[in-house]
Design a protein around this motif. Structure first.
Motif, PDB file in Angstrom:
ATOM      1  N   ASN A 182       3.780 -20.977 -21.410  1.00  0.00           N
ATOM      2  CA  ASN A 182       2.689 -20.401 -20.622  1.00  0.00           C
ATOM      3  C   ASN A 182       2.275 -19.033 -21.157  1.00  0.00           C
ATOM      4  OD1 ASN A 182       1.939 -22.387 -18.818  1.00  0.00           O
ATOM      5  ND2 ASN A 182       3.383 -21.761 -17.226  1.00  0.00           N
ATOM      6  N   ALA A 183       1.884 -19.014 -22.421  1.00  0.00           N
ATOM      7  CA  ALA A 183       1.399 -17.772 -23.012  1.00  0.00           C
ATOM      8  C   ALA A 183       0.047 -17.361 -22.429  1.00  0.00           C
ATOM      9  CB  ALA A 183       1.282 -17.937 -24.537  1.00  0.00           C
ATOM     10  N   TYR A 184      -0.697 -18.306 -21.908  1.00  0.00           N
ATOM     11  CA  TYR A 184      -2.002 -18.051 -21.290  1.00  0.00           C
ATOM     12  C   TYR A 184      -1.819 -17.175 -20.050  1.00  0.00           C
ATOM     13  CZ  TYR A 184      -6.483 -19.335 -19.010  1.00  0.00           C
ATOM     14  OH  TYR A 184      -7.714 -19.333 -18.393  1.00  0.00           O
ATOM     15  N   ASN A 185      -2.515 -16.054 -19.984  1.00  0.00           N
ATOM     16  CA  ASN A 185      -2.260 -15.102 -18.901  1.00  0.00           C
ATOM     17  C   ASN A 185      -3.512 -14.690 -18.133  1.00  0.00           C
ATOM     18  OD1 ASN A 185      -3.496 -13.612 -20.900  1.00  0.00           O
ATOM     19  ND2 ASN A 185      -2.051 -11.894 -20.832  1.00  0.00           N
ATOM     20  N   ILE A 186      -4.556 -15.508 -18.185  1.00  0.00           N
ATOM     21  CA  ILE A 186      -5.773 -15.160 -17.447  1.00  0.00           C
ATOM     22  C   ILE A 186      -5.649 -15.555 -15.978  1.00  0.00           C
ATOM     23  CG2 ILE A 186      -8.261 -15.522 -17.274  1.00  0.00           C
ATOM     24  CD1 ILE A 186      -8.308 -16.023 -20.282  1.00  0.00           C
ATOM     25  N   HIS A 187      -5.205 -16.792 -15.736  1.00  0.00           N
ATOM     26  CA  HIS A 187      -5.049 -17.309 -14.376  1.00  0.00           C
ATOM     27  C   HIS A 187      -3.597 -17.712 -14.126  1.00  0.00           C
ATOM     28  CE1 HIS A 187      -9.419 -17.518 -13.951  1.00  0.00           C
ATOM     29  NE2 HIS A 187      -9.488 -18.208 -15.084  1.00  0.00           N
ATOM     30  N   ASP A 188      -3.295 -17.968 -12.859  1.00  0.00           N
ATOM     31  CA  ASP A 188      -1.995 -18.527 -12.490  1.00  0.00           C
ATOM     32  C   ASP A 188      -2.057 -20.029 -12.733  1.00  0.00           C
ATOM     33  OD1 ASP A 188       0.393 -19.308 -11.456  1.00  0.00           O
ATOM     34  OD2 ASP A 188      -0.025 -18.702  -9.389  1.00  0.00           O
ATOM     35  N   VAL A 189      -1.596 -20.469 -13.911  1.00  0.00           N
ATOM     36  CA  VAL A 189      -1.757 -21.871 -14.292  1.00  0.00           C
ATOM     37  C   VAL A 189      -0.858 -22.807 -13.493  1.00  0.00           C
ATOM     38  CG1 VAL A 189      -2.642 -21.431 -16.608  1.00  0.00           C
ATOM     39  CG2 VAL A 189      -0.174 -21.512 -16.227  1.00  0.00           C
ATOM     40  N   SER A 190       0.158 -22.267 -12.824  1.00  0.00           N
ATOM     41  CA  SER A 190       0.967 -23.121 -11.948  1.00  0.00           C
ATOM     42  C   SER A 190       0.138 -23.645 -10.779  1.00  0.00           C
ATOM     43  CB  SER A 190       2.186 -22.353 -11.423  1.00  0.00           C
ATOM     44  OG  SER A 190       3.084 -22.048 -12.474  1.00  0.00           O
ATOM     45  N   GLU A 191      -0.986 -22.997 -10.504  1.00  0.00           N
ATOM     46  CA  GLU A 191      -1.877 -23.435  -9.437  1.00  0.00           C
ATOM     47  C   GLU A 191      -3.106 -24.162  -9.963  1.00  0.00           C
ATOM     48  OE1 GLU A 191      -1.383 -23.412  -6.202  1.00  0.00           O
ATOM     49  OE2 GLU A 191       0.609 -22.555  -6.495  1.00  0.00           O
ATOM     50  N   TRP A 192      -3.129 -24.432 -11.249  1.00  0.00           N
ATOM     51  CA  TRP A 192      -4.236 -25.221 -11.790  1.00  0.00           C
ATOM     52  C   TRP A 192      -4.143 -26.651 -11.276  1.00  0.00           C
ATOM     53  CZ3 TRP A 192      -6.236 -24.402 -17.448  1.00  0.00           C
ATOM     54  CH2 TRP A 192      -6.869 -23.153 -17.533  1.00  0.00           C
ATOM     55  N   ARG A 193      -5.280 -27.195 -10.860  1.00  0.00           N
ATOM     56  CA  ARG A 193      -5.294 -28.507 -10.230  1.00  0.00           C
ATOM     57  C   ARG A 193      -5.250 -29.671 -11.216  1.00  0.00           C
ATOM     58  NH1 ARG A 193      -4.558 -24.633  -6.547  1.00  0.00           N
ATOM     59  NH2 ARG A 193      -5.597 -25.011  -4.542  1.00  0.00           N
ATOM     60  N   ASP A 194      -5.534 -29.423 -12.476  1.00  0.00           N
ATOM     61  CA  ASP A 194      -5.673 -30.559 -13.386  1.00  0.00           C
ATOM     62  C   ASP A 194      -4.434 -30.851 -14.228  1.00  0.00           C
ATOM     63  OD1 ASP A 194      -6.020 -28.194 -14.842  1.00  0.00           O
ATOM     64  OD2 ASP A 194      -7.520 -29.052 -16.187  1.00  0.00           O
ATOM     65  N   LEU A 195      -3.562 -29.886 -14.459  1.00  0.00           N
ATOM     66  CA  LEU A 195      -2.483 -30.068 -15.427  1.00  0.00           C
ATOM     67  C   LEU A 195      -1.506 -31.170 -15.024  1.00  0.00           C
ATOM     68  CD1 LEU A 195      -1.826 -26.300 -16.235  1.00  0.00           C
ATOM     69  CD2 LEU A 195      -2.750 -28.015 -17.813  1.00  0.00           C
ATOM     70  N   ASN A 196      -1.015 -31.141 -13.774  1.00  0.00           N
ATOM     71  CA  ASN A 196      -0.085 -32.173 -13.320  1.00  0.00           C
ATOM     72  C   ASN A 196      -0.702 -33.561 -13.441  1.00  0.00           C
ATOM     73  OD1 ASN A 196       1.478 -29.982 -12.641  1.00  0.00           O
ATOM     74  ND2 ASN A 196       1.855 -30.620 -10.539  1.00  0.00           N
ATOM     75  N   TRP A 232      -7.400 -36.589  -9.441  1.00  0.00           N
ATOM     76  CA  TRP A 232      -6.379 -36.837  -8.427  1.00  0.00           C
ATOM     77  C   TRP A 232      -6.354 -38.318  -8.019  1.00  0.00           C
ATOM     78  CZ3 TRP A 232      -2.198 -35.735  -5.720  1.00  0.00           C
ATOM     79  CH2 TRP A 232      -2.034 -36.276  -4.447  1.00  0.00           C
ATOM     80  N   VAL A 233      -7.518 -38.874  -7.704  1.00  0.00           N
ATOM     81  CA  VAL A 233      -7.581 -40.279  -7.297  1.00  0.00           C
ATOM     82  C   VAL A 233      -7.051 -41.172  -8.412  1.00  0.00           C
ATOM     83  CG1 VAL A 233      -9.135 -42.162  -6.670  1.00  0.00           C
ATOM     84  CG2 VAL A 233      -9.496 -39.886  -5.696  1.00  0.00           C
ATOM     85  N   ALA A 234      -7.444 -40.881  -9.648  1.00  0.00           N
ATOM     86  CA  ALA A 234      -6.987 -41.673 -10.789  1.00  0.00           C
ATOM     87  C   ALA A 234      -5.479 -41.552 -10.982  1.00  0.00           C
ATOM     88  CB  ALA A 234      -7.725 -41.232 -12.054  1.00  0.00           C
TER      89      ALA A 234
END
Length: 622
Positions: free
Chosen positions: A222-236, A403-405
């Motif tokens: 998680n070198a990306y530091n702009i947003h809190d990526v743990s709360e990104w909706r698409d990664l999971n 999400w549905v997919a």
């Protein structure tokens, strides 16, 4: 006559070559040269570990294998050329593929090698039951300007190239991410977007990336530091969808080869003659026959045992200049050739079984984003997905569709693996999610960007990303209503494609419909054309029988890229004024999803009249 010399100096190594050919009048001759370099290890500035490149398991890591590699190449390059032709010909001669697409498919693969790519040998770090024991660790950068390994939200699009052409590299990349999912860090950092302090990673989340070369990659993620990526909706959700797509491809349903070669992969090549006297086979033991009998498809493949020691070459001149023609025995049958030791594409059922617990954990974690209990997740009102400068709030077409997919995919996994309780649980959730998605987001002709009134007329090019992945995974169920999908695709084509640069630059990400239709300029990314998104959209059009629209959409963009001189540094984004952003980028590898779609859903036969081809639809030739 031929002379050569190697000069070792303190500062550098240099090679001098000369060749003299004696010719009769009118005669001709040729000399073969091979350029090879041996850079066996990688050390990162902040990492104490020395990483060995994958090829060192065959040639050693002492840094003196350049001549051995060159000798090996001289002995085998003709076979490599033959194999290249074997896999390219079915694509280059496929009459269903337009000329521009044949060229673009091949050329876009530059990024697999030129994307800051690393491939490490780690066979001593993992057991034989782990694919990394055989196939190593693999990483490539998001882009030449965005320096992060295996950026996952983008790899979602690019992964079609790996899954079809180098499936075992996709396997190890997925296992690399799987091992991070359960981890949580106590270490915190500052988000650049909102100034909040957050953990680098929370449990049951997929990281944005596997680190920066400036740090300690694969450890400090998680070198990306702009947003809190743990709360990104698409990664999971993208991890889940890649698992089910991979499962289908690994079973060989849509192999990019015309025969069973897809089912087994040699380490580097498949030398049919002279293997007993070949540097590579002697170093690896591949000249030995494999045990009789072939494992059933449901069984886990038995990994090939590789000697860890490098093979020394006593007389490199002999290998360089010997006659490579080798007489074969008359009884050297094709069956005997097929017994050459090879590596099998990682077993699909085992892959699915290994990934399933993580997929369930990721889905349950994502379900926490459903705040109102309607079965559909909501976005958080900040750029919490791959469009990291474009805000979605509440239910959205992009994340809601993913999400549905993903729920449908986990239902399918549970059914395949026999987890009946899970299948019942997630089937119930799927029905609720489908109903809420259609009720809240279907406008009558497209799925709304999100539920805010200000977004009512915004048509997003990528609104069907979830459905695209289900079709790529062989889904026949109508998770999304067929009529709605086709209406949405037609709306996207009419607005985001044809109303933008007359269809000559792909699909703009956002378009505002209405009497004064225009490009959506609410965010910098809404007014961009993302090359990889356009290719993925075009693939979905092919699956839905809209071949002409697909070839116009992707063909116009490809033509523009060629005219701009960007064929081998394909950017992430183009603008209406001809400017571009982030050249040499990962996402355009999504063009290989178009190939998969064409193989799966070829265009209908060209209509004829009185024996003449009907050229009424010339747009298909763009």
């Amino acid at each position: 006559m031929c002379g050569w010399g190697v000069f070792n100096q303190t500062a550098c190594n240099s090679v001098g070559l000369s060749s003299v050919i004696s010719l009769d009048p009118g005669g001709s001759g040729s000399t073969e040269f091979c350029l090879a370099w041996d850079m066996p290890v990688i050390r990162y500035k902040k990492d104490k570990k020395t990483h060995k490149r994958y090829y060192t398991k065959f040639f050693g890591s002492d840094g003196f294998a350049g001549a051995s590699i060159a000798a090996y190449a001289l002995r085998n390059y003709k076979n490599w050329e033959k194999q290249l032709k074997e896999w390219q010909d079915p694509i280059l001669t496929n009459c269903n593929i337009p000329d521009w697409l044949r060229s673009a498919l091949m050329n876009e693969l530059y990024y697999i090698a030129d994307g800051g790519t690393i491939w490490f040998d780690v066979h001593d770090e993992y057991p034989e039951s782990d694919p990394r024991h055989n196939f190593g660790l693999f990483g490539y950068l998001e882009g030449h300007e965005y320096r992060m390994y295996n950026t996952y939200d983008v790899h979602f699009y690019a992964s079609f190239a790996l899954s079809q052409l180098w499936p075992n590299l996709q396997v190890v990349l997925q296992y690399m991410f799987r091992d991070t999912i359960a981890k949580e860090t106590e270490k915190i950092r500052l988000n650049l977007y909102d100034g909040k302090n957050v953990k680098f990673k929370i449990k049951d989340s997929v990281p944005h990336d596997l680190g920066d070369p400036e740090g300690i990659p694969f450890s400090n993620i998680n070198a990306y530091n702009i947003h809190d990526v743990s709360e990104w909706r698409d990664l999971n959700l993208k991890f889940i969808l890649q698992v089910i797509r991979d499962y289908r491809l690994f079973r060989g349903h849509t192999a990019p080869f015309p025969n069973e070669r897809y089912r087994s992969m040699a380490y580097i090549d498949d030398v049919r003659e002279g293997t007993e006297d070949d540097l590579y086979s002697r170093a690896t033991g591949q000249a030995e026959k494999t045990p009789a009998g072939t494992p059933e498809p449901s069984e886990r493949p038995t990994p090939l045992t590789i000697s860890p020691r490098p093979y020394g070459v006593s007389d490199i001149l002999e290998l360089l200049y010997r006659n490579t023609e080798v007489e074969t025995e008359e009884d050297e049958t094709e069956e005997k050739h097929e017994k050459r030791a090879t590596e099998t594409v990682w077993d699909a059922k085992q892959y699915l079984s290994d990934m399933y617990p993580s997929c369930v954990a990721l889905l349950r974690r994502a379900a926490l984003w459903d705040k109102d209990g309607d079965g559909l997740i909501e976005n958080g009102g900040f750029p919490d997905q791959t469009y990291d400068a474009w805000v979605m709030e509440g239910p959205s077409a992009y994340c809601g569709g993913l999400w549905v997919a993903a729920v449908s995919a986990v239902c399918g996994m549970a059914r395949i693996l026999g987890y009946e309780d899970d299948e019942r649980e997630f089937s119930k959730l799927l029905e609720q999610a489908r109903h809420s998605f259609e009720e809240k987001l279907w406008s009558g002709s497209y799925y709304k960007f999100d539920v805010r009134s200000s977004s009512n007329n915004v048509v997003m090019a990528d609104q069907l990303a979830g459905h695209w992945y289900l079709r790529s995974s062989g889904w026949k169920d109508q998770v999304f209503p067929d009529s709605n999908v086709k209406k949405a695709l037609r709306t996207i084509f009419e607005n985001n494609v044809m109303q933008f640069k007359d269809g000559q630059m792909g699909a703009v990400n956002g378009y505002v419909t209405g009497a004064t239709g225009k490009v959506d300029t609410t965010a910098v990314q809404s007014e961009e054309v993302w090359v990889g998104v356009t290719y993925g959209l075009s693939a979905l059009m092919i699956y839905e029988g809209m071949h002409d629209e697909a070839f116009v959409t992707a063909g116009g963009l490809s033509k523009t890229l060629v005219e701009m001189g960007l064929s081998f540094e394909t950017p992430e984004a183009l603008y209406e004024n001809g400017h571009h952003r982030s050249i040499a980028y990962m996402r355009p590898l999504a063009i290989w999803s178009m190939y998969q779609a064409i193989v799966t859903s070829p265009p209908p036969a060209t209509p004829t009249a009185n024996g003449q081809v009907n050229h009424a639809k010339e747009t298909s030739k763009l």
